[in-house]
Every structure is written in C-alpha cells, then in structure tokens.
Design a protein around this motif. Structure first.
Motif, PDB file in Angstrom:
ATOM      1  N   SER A  20      27.424 -17.902  11.463  1.00 57.81           N
ATOM      2  CA  SER A  20      27.800 -16.847  12.409  1.00 57.81           C
ATOM      3  C   SER A  20      28.573 -15.721  11.749  1.00 57.81           C
ATOM      4  CB  SER A  20      28.637 -17.443  13.550  1.00 57.81           C
ATOM      5  OG  SER A  20      29.909 -17.872  13.079  1.00 57.81           O
ATOM      6  N   GLY A  21      28.225 -15.388  10.493  1.00 55.02           N
ATOM      7  CA  GLY A  21      28.724 -14.149   9.928  1.00 55.02           C
ATOM      8  C   GLY A  21      28.085 -12.971  10.645  1.00 55.02           C
ATOM      9  N   PRO A  22      28.412 -11.736  10.262  1.00 53.37           N
ATOM     10  CA  PRO A  22      27.836 -10.572  10.943  1.00 53.37           C
ATOM     11  C   PRO A  22      26.316 -10.607  11.034  1.00 53.37           C
ATOM     12  CG  PRO A  22      29.551  -9.890   9.430  1.00 53.37           C
ATOM     13  CD  PRO A  22      29.345 -11.351   9.198  1.00 53.37           C
ATOM     14  N   ASN A  23      25.653 -11.059   9.957  1.00 53.16           N
ATOM     15  CA  ASN A  23      24.192 -11.093   9.974  1.00 53.16           C
ATOM     16  C   ASN A  23      23.654 -12.162  10.916  1.00 53.16           C
ATOM     17  OD1 ASN A  23      23.265  -9.037   8.016  1.00 53.16           O
ATOM     18  ND2 ASN A  23      24.506 -10.210   6.597  1.00 53.16           N
ATOM     19  N   GLY A  24      24.261 -13.342  10.896  1.00 46.59           N
ATOM     20  CA  GLY A  24      23.822 -14.395  11.813  1.00 46.59           C
ATOM     21  C   GLY A  24      24.037 -14.008  13.260  1.00 46.59           C
ATOM     22  N   LEU A  25      25.175 -13.387  13.556  1.00 48.74           N
ATOM     23  CA  LEU A  25      25.465 -12.965  14.927  1.00 48.74           C
ATOM     24  C   LEU A  25      24.466 -11.914  15.403  1.00 48.74           C
ATOM     25  CD1 LEU A  25      29.351 -12.790  14.672  1.00 48.74           C
ATOM     26  CD2 LEU A  25      28.056 -14.366  16.104  1.00 48.74           C
TER      27      LEU A  25
ATOM     28  N   ALA B  70      33.125 -10.816  20.510  1.00 48.62           N
ATOM     29  CA  ALA B  70      32.331  -9.987  21.423  1.00 48.62           C
ATOM     30  C   ALA B  70      30.842 -10.215  21.209  1.00 48.62           C
ATOM     31  CB  ALA B  70      32.681  -8.513  21.231  1.00 48.62           C
ATOM     32  N   LEU B  71      30.411 -10.395  19.968  1.00 46.72           N
ATOM     33  CA  LEU B  71      28.999 -10.673  19.694  1.00 46.72           C
ATOM     34  C   LEU B  71      28.602 -12.041  20.244  1.00 46.72           C
ATOM     35  CD1 LEU B  71      28.889  -9.220  16.087  1.00 46.72           C
ATOM     36  CD2 LEU B  71      27.373  -8.498  17.946  1.00 46.72           C
ATOM     37  N   VAL B  72      29.481 -13.026  20.124  1.00 48.81           N
ATOM     38  CA  VAL B  72      29.206 -14.349  20.699  1.00 48.81           C
ATOM     39  C   VAL B  72      29.126 -14.249  22.219  1.00 48.81           C
ATOM     40  CG1 VAL B  72      30.104 -16.692  21.014  1.00 48.81           C
ATOM     41  CG2 VAL B  72      30.203 -15.614  18.766  1.00 48.81           C
TER      42      VAL B  72
ATOM     43  N   PRO C 150      20.348  -5.210   3.246  1.00 48.06           N
ATOM     44  CA  PRO C 150      20.817  -4.297   2.193  1.00 48.06           C
ATOM     45  C   PRO C 150      22.060  -4.769   1.464  1.00 48.06           C
ATOM     46  CG  PRO C 150      21.589  -3.533   4.300  1.00 48.06           C
ATOM     47  CD  PRO C 150      20.780  -4.769   4.587  1.00 48.06           C
ATOM     48  N   GLY C 151      22.423  -6.049   1.577  1.00 49.30           N
ATOM     49  CA  GLY C 151      23.567  -6.551   0.848  1.00 49.30           C
ATOM     50  C   GLY C 151      24.813  -6.675   1.703  1.00 49.30           C
ATOM     51  N   PRO C 152      25.988  -6.656   1.065  1.00 49.35           N
ATOM     52  CA  PRO C 152      27.234  -6.941   1.777  1.00 49.35           C
ATOM     53  C   PRO C 152      27.661  -5.824   2.719  1.00 49.35           C
ATOM     54  CG  PRO C 152      27.693  -6.305  -0.483  1.00 49.35           C
ATOM     55  CD  PRO C 152      26.204  -6.442  -0.379  1.00 49.35           C
ATOM     56  N   GLY C 153      28.554  -6.171   3.634  1.00 49.54           N
ATOM     57  CA  GLY C 153      29.077  -5.209   4.594  1.00 49.54           C
ATOM     58  C   GLY C 153      28.870  -5.692   6.015  1.00 49.54           C
ATOM     59  N   VAL C 154      29.721  -5.214   6.913  1.00 48.51           N
ATOM     60  CA  VAL C 154      29.610  -5.610   8.320  1.00 48.51           C
ATOM     61  C   VAL C 154      28.638  -4.651   9.006  1.00 48.51           C
ATOM     62  CG1 VAL C 154      30.875  -6.058  10.455  1.00 48.51           C
ATOM     63  CG2 VAL C 154      31.969  -6.487   8.252  1.00 48.51           C
ATOM     64  N   HIS C 155      27.350  -4.885   8.782  1.00 44.05           N
ATOM     65  CA  HIS C 155      26.309  -4.044   9.365  1.00 44.05           C
ATOM     66  C   HIS C 155      25.259  -4.853  10.123  1.00 44.05           C
ATOM     67  CE1 HIS C 155      24.271  -5.493   5.829  1.00 44.05           C
ATOM     68  NE2 HIS C 155      25.080  -4.822   5.037  1.00 44.05           N
ATOM     69  N   GLY C 156      25.140  -6.126   9.811  1.00 43.40           N
ATOM     70  CA  GLY C 156      24.187  -6.980  10.509  1.00 43.40           C
ATOM     71  C   GLY C 156      22.738  -6.711  10.206  1.00 43.40           C
TER      72      GLY C 156
END
Length: 481
Positions: free
Chosen positions: A10-15, A227-229, A449-455
C-alpha cells in the motif's frame, strides 16, 4: 485470499492501483504487511508525544503534478505550501531561494536567470501536458501531450536534461549560486552528479516548484495514505493491514498487482528463467541515513530567509556536492555529506511543534552512524542548532528496510536511477509493469517513472490490467512456467 483484483502493498503506487481498479468497477482487495497503510506515506510520533513525523515522504510536488492523483477526490487532504519551496544556504553569501514564482527565483540568480528561464522555466510554462509526458515516459499519450508546442518544449528541455549536472552546471550556469542550486536539486537523484540525466532530475524538480509548488499534507503524509484507503473503501474495495503475502499461490484473483521490489517478486513466484535472470540483474541504489528531531524552536539559520523554506539543501557549492555524491557512488562515506532537510513547521504548524528531518546518502546497506556528520552540516549553516534539540530519532538503512521492505539496504528510490535503469526498469519492455505471469503486474518505484509520490506505476499497471485481452491470474498458473 480471493477477490476479482488483489493489490499487494500500500505504498503510493499500490494505493493508486487499487483505486484505479475500483473506479473501473473491479472488486479490489488491498493487502498490506505493515500494521498501517501507506508504505512511504506513513507518519508517527517518533520523538516526543504529540510530535508528528513522516517516516518517508513529506514534500508532495509529484502528487499535485501526477495525472494519476491530481483529479482524485480525496476527502480531508489539504496541501499546504511553505512561503519558500526550497533554499540552498551558502557559507559567505545569501542563500539561493526557489519560489513558486519564476521571476522571484530568477532575481536571486543574477546572470543565471536567463538559463533558468530557458530550462526549468520551459517545463513550468508548458504546464501539465509536458509534465504528463515526463511522468509517462512510455506512454500512452493523449492529444494534449502530442501537441506541437508541447513536443517542442520537451525537445528544448530534453537536451540539457540529458546532461550530467556537473556538465550542465559548468557550461550553462555562470554563477556560484546557480551551480549550487542545480547541484542541490540534482542530488535528489542519489546518483553521482557526473552521470547522465542528473541535470534533468534537478531541472524537473525546479520546474515542479514553479508549476505546483513543493507542498506538504497538513497533519502528516499519513493523511494522504488514509484518504486513498478511504476512497478505495467508498468504492466498495477492501483494505487489510497486517497481512503479509509470502507466495502468489496464496492469492486467487483474476488480477494481481504487486507494489513490491523485484527482489521480493523473485521470492514470491516461480518465474520463467530468462525473465528471472533479467530481473536479478536489477541494481540497487545508495541507501540513506535519516534523522528526525523534536526542537524547542525553529532552526537558527544564519540567513533568516531559510526559515521560510519547506526543503533545504545543505552541502555548499557544486564542487562540494559533486564530491560528496561521488564518494557515496564509490561505496564510501563522505565526511561532509550532502544533506536533504525538511522543516515541516514552515508550512504546517499542526504537527505538534517544531519537528525536523534530514538524511544523507550512504552506500547501500551501510551500518555507519552519520548523526555527527549530518548535524555538523546543519551547524555549518545554522550555528547553535544542537542546542535546540529536545529529542532525536535515528533510522539507518537497516531500520528503514525493517519499516518498509521495499527499501532494500535503505534505498528509498526503488533501485538505481541511472541512464541504463531509466529505460530498463526493472527490465527492458514496452510495458515493464506486465510480467510473464498471466494477469500479474508490478507497480512499485522499481517501475517507470521511478520514485516519488505520484502513483504512476500503479496507474499504469492498473491500466494494463483493465485491458479485456489480458488473461487471468490463477494460483495454479505461472508456477513453474
């Protein structure tokens, strides 16, 4: 466990993957090994009761720029902006400041104002069509991204962006201030600044400061994860924490999306030998050594303007930062490391007082205590800092990996962000989120595209999963393929 679609991690990408699938009407089950959701978006009282610290990401420029996140209806999430996006203190002159306004930033760059407008300014002026193009390096692209004006702006930006930060700094920038600013931004890449693309990493971050700012989430990054959850559950999905998936055979779903590292994936499934060999060649990046502090007041910066910055880059000149990052790339510990520091109280006084965090880069898996070196760099630009410290919390690479299994050896970037792994992340493929196992996709920071809180990794993996032509995953398929 069974569901129409299972998302693991449930990191940004999983969420974002889970929400994207749920928005399309899929029955989604999100599984997280930790007790709390969020991965790198978790917050906790690390030092003193009532002091809210972010375990991972704090600054959320990518979240506002991301086409996967900026249109989501996230109840309770308020992005707050510091008066200054970023500051770069120098020993014998005023700090260089990055403002939301390009013009104000250029006022502090003197003779380098023109080159800043021609590089970072180009991206900021082109707006979301160009940043969408950069965040979706493998497509698909829409009409807005393929407009001639957007492509022309991308071409103008692409030439300097491909250069090493050292080359770009020495040949395009003429002032000590401009070169130092570029180095501080480029060092976010965790690469040797003599490596290709590092100039582009720095300029992109500078451009985002002008386009969307470098905001924080009021109350802590955990608020965004929660909030995403909540949105996932509102859409009918399920989210379960404290459940670790050891093998894919435990799951029964048409679609499985994995927000895990390539190394974890290798342990979770039997994979075709050629793909396994390619995945095993994926390279880790450096680790970080992170400190959190509770202070009895603001950091006593020698230049008072730095107090208004959410993010501060410590390391001095281009030459100093280049040497520090070269030491890390060579597997050594710099005695005067580049330090990335965030002072959340500049934007968000709701976190219970003056909290602060900083990290420096170290060789992957390092066990060296860098507390003294980091605090010495802060004292260099803020004499008397140590006298403000009420409590500190230390997380070296081993502690970071224990808190988040994706951070192998303390690597917060999901793998080395070099030129080779920019186009081969984690393997070379026109759709690297797809795996050889039918219906199974990767979406962590180890994918584009790699790291960062972008999902965006999660968004791209979910987009592929939603294609009707994709065969379904079943636990008896793909094992021993």
């Amino acid at each position: 466990m069974s569901a129409d679609a299972v998302v693991v991690g449930s990191g940004p990408n999983g969420l974002v993957a889970a929400v994207t699938l749920a928005l399309a009407g899929r029955e989604v089950l999100l599984l997280e090994a930790a007790d709390r959701f969020g991965g790198g978006l978790r917050s906790a009282e690390l030092t003193l009761p009532g002091r809210v610290h972010d375990l991972g990401a704090t600054v959320m420029a990518m979240a506002l720029a991301s086409p996967a996140m900026r249109e989501l209806d996230l109840a309770g999430v308020e992005f707050v902006h510091p008066p200054v996006a970023a500051a770069h203190p120098l020993d014998d002159r005023p700090a260089v400041l990055v403002h939301r306004d390009v013009r104000r930033t250029c006022e502090g760059l003197g003779r380098d104002a023109a080159v800043w407008r021609a590089t970072a300014g180009v991206v900021a002026r082109a707006g979301f069509p160009l940043t969408d193009l950069l965040l979706k390096p493998l497509g698909p692209w829409g009409a807005r991204q393929l407009r001639p004006a957007t492509l022309a702006a991308g071409a103008r930006f692409g030439v300097p962006a491909a250069l090493p930060a050292t080359t770009l700094g020495r040949h395009a920038f003429r002032t000590l201030e401009g070169r130092a600013l570029l180095a501080g931004l480029a060092a976010h890449s965790m690469l040797d600044l003599r490596a290709p693309l590092t100039g582009g990493y720095g300029l992109t971050l500078g451009a985002l400061a002008h386009l969307v700012g470098w905001p924080l989430v009021k109350g802590g990054s955990q608020v965004l994860a929660d909030a995403l959850v909540a949105l996932l559950r509102k859409l009918g999905g399920q989210a379960v924490s404290g459940h670790r998936v050891h093998r894919l055979a435990e799951l029964d779903a048409e679609t499985v999306v994995l927000d895990v590292s390539p190394e974890q994936f290798l342990r979770m499934a039997e994979l075709p030998a050629p793909y396994r060999r390619r995945l095993a060649r994926f390279r880790r990046g450096p680790g970080v050594f992170k400190l959190d502090w509770a202070l009895d007041g603001p950091v006593p910066w020698r230049d008072p303007a730095v107090a208004e910055a959410g993010t501060v880059h410590l390391g001095g000149t281009l030459e100093e930062i280049t040497l520090s990052e070269a030491e890390t790339a060579a597997g050594r510990h710099s005695p005067r490391p580049y330090v990335l520091l965030v002072q959340p109280y500049a934007a968000d006084p709701s976190r219970g007082g003056h909290t602060l965090w900083a990290y420096c880069h170290v060789p992957n898996g390092s066990a060296v205590d860098m507390t003294g070196a980091i605090e010495a760099q802060i004292e260099r630009f803020a004499p008397g800092f140590r006298e403000r410290v009420l409590a500190r919390h230390v997380m070296g690479p081993a502690a970071l990996e224990a808190a988040n299994a994706n951070l192998l050896g303390g690597d917060i970037g999901g793998g080395l962000a070099s030129l080779g792994q920019f186009v081969k992340r984690p393997v070379w493929s026109p759709a690297p989120w797809r795996t050889p196992l039918p219906g199974v996709f990767l979406c962590s920071a180890s994918t584009p595209p790699g790291p960062g809180v972008h999902g965006m990794g999660g968004h791209q993996a979910a987009r592929l999963a939603l294609k009707r032509s994709m065969p379904a995953w079943r636990p008896d398929r793909g094992q021993g393929v």
